[in-house]
Design a protein around this motif. Structure first.
Motif, PDB file in Angstrom:
ATOM      1  N   VAL A  75       0.843  -1.204   0.000  1.00 49.37           N
ATOM      2  CA  VAL A  75       0.000   0.000   0.000  1.00 49.37           C
ATOM      3  C   VAL A  75       0.874   1.248   0.000  1.00 49.37           C
ATOM      4  N   PHE A  76       1.949   1.229   0.800  1.00 54.05           N
ATOM      5  CA  PHE A  76       2.858   2.372   0.829  1.00 54.05           C
ATOM      6  C   PHE A  76       3.494   2.605  -0.536  1.00 54.05           C
ATOM      7  N   LYS A  77       3.934   1.518  -1.196  1.00 52.24           N
ATOM      8  CA  LYS A  77       4.525   1.654  -2.532  1.00 52.24           C
ATOM      9  C   LYS A  77       3.511   2.215  -3.524  1.00 52.24           C
ATOM     10  N   LEU A  78       2.268   1.764  -3.425  1.00 53.06           N
ATOM     11  CA  LEU A  78       1.221   2.284  -4.304  1.00 53.06           C
ATOM     12  C   LEU A  78       1.003   3.769  -4.070  1.00 53.06           C
ATOM     13  N   LEU A  79       0.898   4.174  -2.811  1.00 61.16           N
ATOM     14  CA  LEU A  79       0.697   5.589  -2.496  1.00 61.16           C
ATOM     15  C   LEU A  79       1.880   6.440  -2.946  1.00 61.16           C
ATOM     16  N   ALA A  80       3.092   5.952  -2.735  1.00 60.93           N
ATOM     17  CA  ALA A  80       4.278   6.689  -3.162  1.00 60.93           C
ATOM     18  C   ALA A  80       4.306   6.844  -4.676  1.00 60.93           C
ATOM     19  N   THR A  81       3.906   5.801  -5.392  1.00 55.91           N
ATOM     20  CA  THR A  81       3.848   5.888  -6.852  1.00 55.91           C
ATOM     21  C   THR A  81       2.808   6.888  -7.301  1.00 55.91           C
ATOM     22  N   LEU A  82       1.644   6.872  -6.668  1.00 55.40           N
ATOM     23  CA  LEU A  82       0.591   7.821  -7.034  1.00 55.40           C
ATOM     24  C   LEU A  82       1.011   9.262  -6.753  1.00 55.40           C
ATOM     25  N   VAL A  83       1.690   9.489  -5.635  1.00 56.82           N
ATOM     26  CA  VAL A  83       2.179  10.834  -5.322  1.00 56.82           C
ATOM     27  C   VAL A  83       3.215  11.261  -6.358  1.00 56.82           C
ATOM     28  N   VAL A  85       3.507  10.233  -9.486  1.00 53.54           N
ATOM     29  CA  VAL A  85       2.830  10.484 -10.757  1.00 53.54           C
ATOM     30  C   VAL A  85       2.113  11.833 -10.723  1.00 53.54           C
ATOM     31  N   ALA A  86       1.502  12.145  -9.582  1.00 57.05           N
ATOM     32  CA  ALA A  86       0.754  13.397  -9.464  1.00 57.05           C
ATOM     33  C   ALA A  86       1.680  14.608  -9.412  1.00 57.05           C
ATOM     34  N   THR A  87       2.897  14.448  -8.895  1.00 58.10           N
ATOM     35  CA  THR A  87       3.783  15.600  -8.718  1.00 58.10           C
ATOM     36  C   THR A  87       4.883  15.708  -9.763  1.00 58.10           C
ATOM     37  N   VAL A  88       5.008  14.735 -10.641  1.00 54.46           N
ATOM     38  CA  VAL A  88       6.121  14.752 -11.591  1.00 54.46           C
ATOM     39  C   VAL A  88       6.053  15.960 -12.520  1.00 54.46           C
ATOM     40  N   ASP A  89       4.868  16.359 -12.936  1.00 53.54           N
ATOM     41  CA  ASP A  89       4.760  17.527 -13.803  1.00 53.54           C
ATOM     42  C   ASP A  89       5.009  18.817 -13.032  1.00 53.54           C
ATOM     43  N   GLU A  90       4.576  18.843 -11.775  1.00 56.09           N
ATOM     44  CA  GLU A  90       4.728  20.044 -10.954  1.00 56.09           C
ATOM     45  C   GLU A  90       6.175  20.248 -10.512  1.00 56.09           C
TER      46      GLU A  90
END
Length: 108
Positions: A75-83, A85-90
């Motif tokens: 779950v932690f790895k999934l959340l870290a990946t989602l974060v 992905v969400a912040t890579v452009d920013e």
């Protein structure tokens, strides 16, 4: 049709012949990207991250915390990946790469 199959196999035969790495891979323009990619892979291996993830269930069972700890790691790895992905452009790939490299270096 057997003739059509034989013709297709003969046509693909040359394309499927293994060749060495593309000479363009070693050009100067790709050197930084290749170094960064290889560096990240090597750091992952040095920190033991793939081994720990592979044996996580056994490690957590031996530690007495059971399978639920493996679920939390996933779950932690999934959340870290989602974060990420969400912040890579920013924040940009470069800053996230350096953050990851810093974390792996500390883990050594």
């Amino acid at each position: 049709d057997a003739d059509a199959l034989n013709a297709a196999v003969a046509e693909l035969g040359d394309a499927a012949t293994p060749r060495g790495p593309s000479p363009s891979l070693w050009k100067r323009q790709y050197r930084r990207a290749l170094t960064a990619g290889l560096g990240v892979v090597l750091l992952q291996q040095f920190t033991g991250q793939p081994s720990v993830l592979y044996y996580a269930t056994s490690i957590f069972d031996d530690a007495g915390v059971g399978t639920i700890a493996s679920v939390f790691v996933g779950v932690f790895k999934l959340l870290a990946t989602l974060v990420a992905v969400a912040t890579v452009d920013e924040r940009g790939r470069r800053s996230l790469l350096f953050a990851g490299i810093s974390a792996m270096t500390v883990a050594l």
